[in-house]
Design a protein around this motif. Sequence first.
Motif, mmCIF file in Angstrom:
data_model
loop_
_atom_site.group_PDB
_atom_site.id
_atom_site.type_symbol
_atom_site.label_atom_id
_atom_site.label_comp_id
_atom_site.label_asym_id
_atom_site.label_seq_id
_atom_site.Cartn_x
_atom_site.Cartn_y
_atom_site.Cartn_z
ATOM 1 N N MET A 1 48.870 20.071 52.065
ATOM 2 C CA MET A 1 49.944 19.404 51.090
ATOM 3 C C MET A 1 51.223 19.521 51.523
ATOM 4 S SD MET A 1 52.028 20.124 48.400
ATOM 5 C CE MET A 1 53.082 18.606 47.905
ATOM 6 N N ALA A 2 51.572 20.670 52.050
ATOM 7 C CA ALA A 2 53.052 21.092 52.339
ATOM 8 C C ALA A 2 53.360 20.240 53.704
ATOM 9 C CB ALA A 2 53.521 22.363 52.347
ATOM 10 N N ALA A 3 52.544 20.232 54.251
ATOM 11 C CA ALA A 3 52.570 19.504 55.860
ATOM 12 C C ALA A 3 52.537 18.238 55.390
ATOM 13 C CB ALA A 3 51.272 19.533 56.525
ATOM 14 N N GLY A 4 52.037 17.403 54.686
ATOM 15 C CA GLY A 4 52.135 16.051 54.436
ATOM 16 C C GLY A 4 53.583 15.750 53.964
ATOM 17 N N LEU A 5 54.250 16.444 52.970
ATOM 18 C CA LEU A 5 55.368 16.397 52.251
ATOM 19 C C LEU A 5 56.652 16.461 53.539
ATOM 20 C CD1 LEU A 5 56.412 15.806 49.693
ATOM 21 C CD2 LEU A 5 56.829 18.463 49.276
ATOM 22 N N ALA A 6 56.018 17.401 54.425
ATOM 23 C CA ALA A 6 57.253 17.692 55.572
ATOM 24 C C ALA A 6 57.154 16.261 56.372
ATOM 25 C CB ALA A 6 56.782 18.889 56.302
ATOM 26 N N ARG A 7 55.900 15.737 56.534
ATOM 27 C CA ARG A 7 55.963 14.429 57.265
ATOM 28 C C ARG A 7 56.677 13.375 56.621
ATOM 29 N NH1 ARG A 7 50.458 16.187 57.789
ATOM 30 N NH2 ARG A 7 50.050 17.145 59.847
ATOM 31 N N ASP A 8 56.490 13.354 55.195
ATOM 32 C CA ASP A 8 56.963 12.273 54.492
ATOM 33 C C ASP A 8 58.572 12.452 54.327
ATOM 34 O OD1 ASP A 8 54.440 11.464 53.726
ATOM 35 O OD2 ASP A 8 54.408 12.271 51.684
ATOM 36 N N PHE A 9 59.288 13.509 54.614
ATOM 37 C CA PHE A 9 60.469 13.622 54.326
ATOM 38 C C PHE A 9 61.225 14.219 55.868
ATOM 39 C CE2 PHE A 9 59.460 14.003 50.040
ATOM 40 C CZ PHE A 9 60.528 13.615 49.186
ATOM 41 N N ASN A 10 60.301 13.941 56.801
ATOM 42 C CA ASN A 10 61.007 14.425 58.283
ATOM 43 C C ASN A 10 61.533 15.832 58.160
ATOM 44 O OD1 ASN A 10 61.230 14.232 60.772
ATOM 45 N ND2 ASN A 10 63.359 13.191 60.538
ATOM 46 N N ALA A 11 60.701 16.618 57.354
ATOM 47 C CA ALA A 11 61.510 18.009 57.239
ATOM 48 C C ALA A 11 60.946 19.017 57.917
ATOM 49 C CB ALA A 11 61.259 18.203 55.532
ATOM 50 N N HIS A 12 61.760 20.296 58.053
ATOM 51 C CA HIS A 12 61.520 21.479 58.835
ATOM 52 C C HIS A 12 60.334 22.431 57.693
ATOM 53 C CE1 HIS A 12 61.370 24.679 61.628
ATOM 54 N NE2 HIS A 12 61.780 25.528 60.536
ATOM 55 N N LEU A 13 59.192 22.625 58.164
ATOM 56 C CA LEU A 13 58.251 23.247 57.381
ATOM 57 C C LEU A 13 58.185 25.029 57.773
ATOM 58 C CD1 LEU A 13 56.210 23.439 55.118
ATOM 59 C CD2 LEU A 13 54.400 22.732 56.742
ATOM 60 N N ILE A 14 58.369 25.761 56.951
ATOM 61 C CA ILE A 14 58.089 27.063 57.185
ATOM 62 C C ILE A 14 57.019 27.505 56.441
ATOM 63 C CG2 ILE A 14 59.128 29.580 56.947
ATOM 64 C CD1 ILE A 14 61.957 28.232 56.655
ATOM 65 N N GLY A 15 56.027 28.224 57.164
ATOM 66 C CA GLY A 15 54.923 28.965 56.598
ATOM 67 C C GLY A 15 54.929 30.209 56.480
ATOM 68 N N LEU A 16 54.634 30.754 55.265
ATOM 69 C CA LEU A 16 54.967 32.294 55.145
ATOM 70 C C LEU A 16 53.542 32.829 54.689
ATOM 71 C CD1 LEU A 16 56.874 34.590 54.825
ATOM 72 C CD2 LEU A 16 57.155 33.782 52.124
ATOM 73 N N GLY A 17 53.185 33.845 55.394
ATOM 74 C CA GLY A 17 52.234 34.669 55.084
ATOM 75 C C GLY A 17 52.630 36.008 54.754
ATOM 76 N N ALA A 18 52.101 36.485 53.505
ATOM 77 C CA ALA A 18 52.379 37.660 52.922
ATOM 78 C C ALA A 18 51.467 38.431 52.125
ATOM 79 C CB ALA A 18 53.616 37.526 52.084
ATOM 80 N N GLU A 19 51.235 39.698 52.555
ATOM 81 C CA GLU A 19 50.437 40.391 51.594
ATOM 82 C C GLU A 19 50.698 41.844 51.847
ATOM 83 O OE1 GLU A 19 45.569 41.701 51.712
ATOM 84 O OE2 GLU A 19 46.090 40.081 52.866
ATOM 85 N N ALA A 20 50.750 42.483 50.779
ATOM 86 C CA ALA A 20 51.055 43.994 50.560
ATOM 87 C C ALA A 20 49.881 44.881 50.549
ATOM 88 C CB ALA A 20 51.795 44.359 49.436
ATOM 89 N N VAL A 21 49.864 45.935 51.257
ATOM 90 C CA VAL A 21 48.592 47.066 51.473
ATOM 91 C C VAL A 21 48.641 47.543 49.834
ATOM 92 C CG1 VAL A 21 47.945 49.071 52.224
ATOM 93 C CG2 VAL A 21 48.976 47.468 53.858
ATOM 94 N N GLU A 22 47.398 47.437 49.126
ATOM 95 C CA GLU A 22 47.171 48.181 48.010
ATOM 96 C C GLU A 22 47.179 49.683 48.020
ATOM 97 O OE1 GLU A 22 44.316 46.409 45.350
ATOM 98 O OE2 GLU A 22 44.146 44.710 46.422
ATOM 99 N N ALA A 23 47.971 50.049 46.946
ATOM 100 C CA ALA A 23 48.062 51.411 46.853
ATOM 101 C C ALA A 23 46.757 52.378 47.101
ATOM 102 C CB ALA A 23 49.256 52.104 45.879
ATOM 103 N N ALA A 24 46.618 53.689 47.658
ATOM 104 C CA ALA A 24 45.439 54.080 47.636
ATOM 105 C C ALA A 24 45.764 55.182 46.627
ATOM 106 C CB ALA A 24 45.314 54.861 49.170
ATOM 107 N N TYR A 25 44.803 55.448 45.727
ATOM 108 C CA TYR A 25 44.672 56.550 44.782
ATOM 109 C C TYR A 25 43.461 57.532 45.115
ATOM 110 C CZ TYR A 25 47.328 52.990 42.047
ATOM 111 O OH TYR A 25 48.514 52.298 41.734
ATOM 112 N N MET A 26 44.061 58.771 45.625
ATOM 113 C CA MET A 26 43.232 59.791 46.113
ATOM 114 C C MET A 26 43.318 60.828 45.104
ATOM 115 S SD MET A 26 42.051 58.097 48.810
ATOM 116 C CE MET A 26 41.236 59.565 49.512
ATOM 117 N N ALA A 27 42.032 61.549 44.504
ATOM 118 C CA ALA A 27 42.047 62.341 43.602
ATOM 119 C C ALA A 27 42.294 63.658 44.311
ATOM 120 C CB ALA A 27 40.964 62.486 42.721
ATOM 121 N N ASP A 28 41.923 63.919 45.423
ATOM 122 C CA ASP A 28 41.816 65.143 46.264
ATOM 123 C C ASP A 28 43.397 65.382 47.082
ATOM 124 O OD1 ASP A 28 41.517 67.534 47.751
ATOM 125 O OD2 ASP A 28 39.661 66.776 48.786
ATOM 126 N N PRO A 29 44.195 66.534 46.599
ATOM 127 C CA PRO A 29 45.312 66.773 47.079
ATOM 128 C C PRO A 29 45.132 67.053 48.523
ATOM 129 C CG PRO A 29 44.469 68.486 45.741
ATOM 130 C CD PRO A 29 43.726 67.446 45.560
#
Length: 254
Positions: A1-29
Motif C-alpha cells: 500500500m505504501a509503495a502504491g502511495l509513493a508511486r502516486d506522489f512520486n515520493a521517496h519510500l523508507i522501509g523500516l524493519g524493527a524488532e526488539a529481543v524479548e527479555a529472558a526471565y531466568m529463575a536460576d541465578p
Amino acid sequence: MAAGLARDFNAHLIGLGAEAVEAAYMADPYSSLMTAEWIVAAQDQVAARLKEAEETFRRDAAGVDLEWRAMQSFPNAALVEVSRAADLIVVGAVARGASNYRTANAAEVVMGSGRPVLVVPEAGRHLRAANIVIAWKDTREARRAVADAMPFLLRAENVVVQAVCTDDDGVESAAFQANDVVAALRRHGVAARPGVTTARDEDVVKELYRIAGLNEADLIVAGAYGHSRLAEWAFGGVTSDLLHRPEHFVLTSH
C-alpha cells in the motif's frame, strides 16, 4: 500500500524493519551462560526476520525510489526516530495489547513523532482518496490533521467536513465551524462541503463510517486526542477506535 502511495506522489519510500529481543526471565541465578546463549540465538532470529522483511519490502515496492533501514529496537521507538526523515508515517492497524516487541502502535507513534500517521485497515491495499471525510472537531489536533492532509485533500474530488454532535444544542455552532473550514479549504482549491449530524457518544465512530460509506470515501482525516499518563498515552474512545479498529484508512495528527 505504501509503495502504491509513493508511486502516486512520486515520493521517496523508507522501509523500516524493527524488532526488539524479548527479555529472558531466568529463575536460576547461575544460568548466566544459558542466558547469554539465549540472547545470541534470539538476536540471530530477529536478524533473520528483518532480512526476510527487507526482501518482501523490496519485492512489493519494486520500481519505487526507496531505501531500507533495520533496527533491533522497539518498533514504536524506531518509527519515532526515523520520522525525522519523513513527511508521513504509514503503519498497519494493530489491536490493543499486541506485542510492542514486534508491532508498532499507531497511537504511540503519532503522539511521539510529530508527523502525520496514516493507519492502514486490515483489508487496505490501495488508497484512492478520491473522496475524503474530515472528522471535524474544533480543536488544535483537528486543525493540525487538516493541514497535514492537504496533499490528499487537493487531489480529492469530494471532501466532506463532517461534524458529529452528541446533542442537538451544538448543531448550530458545529455548522458554523464546518462552514468556516470549508471556506478555508475552498480558498486553497479543495472541493469541500460541510456536513453536520448527531449521534450518541458511543456511536460517533459508527456515524463517521456511515458518512464515509454514503460518500464512497476510503479515507478519514481526524485529530488524535490523547494525553500522557505516566509512561503511556491515554486516548478517548473515538481516537482509540479509529486507530486500533479502523474500517477505512485513517490519517491522523497530534
